[in-house]
Motif scaffolding. Sequence first.
Motif: not given
Length: 112
Positions: A90-104
């Motif tokens: 989220f920080s790296r992409l300027g406010g967007r989530w990388d949904d390919s990454l598992d939340r855990s």
Amino acid sequence: MTIAAAADVLQATNRLINATFTFVEEYPERATRELRAAVAEYKALVDDYTAELAEPERSTCRRCEHPILRLADDGWIHETGERGCRAASFSRLGGRWDDSLDRSWVAAPEKS
């Protein structure tokens, strides 16, 4: 250095500043001797923590493959400051989530 240790340094510094002003106003004749001792004590504390912060251990996260670091015994965090891989995205992409990454997933170095 842990986050708690860094907070301790800031609190100690704040206490020293507040105590200095109060003490000098109330006891100007004793200020020099006692303040030198207090300043020496806090300076040693700050020097110790500063040395720990100076050279964090660095690696690459085995989960998201982004840079991570470890400050003393506080565990691994991403260079963006977050422990979780998705939170770091989220920080790296300027406010967007990388949904390919598992939340855990959390920062972890590659296994040796």
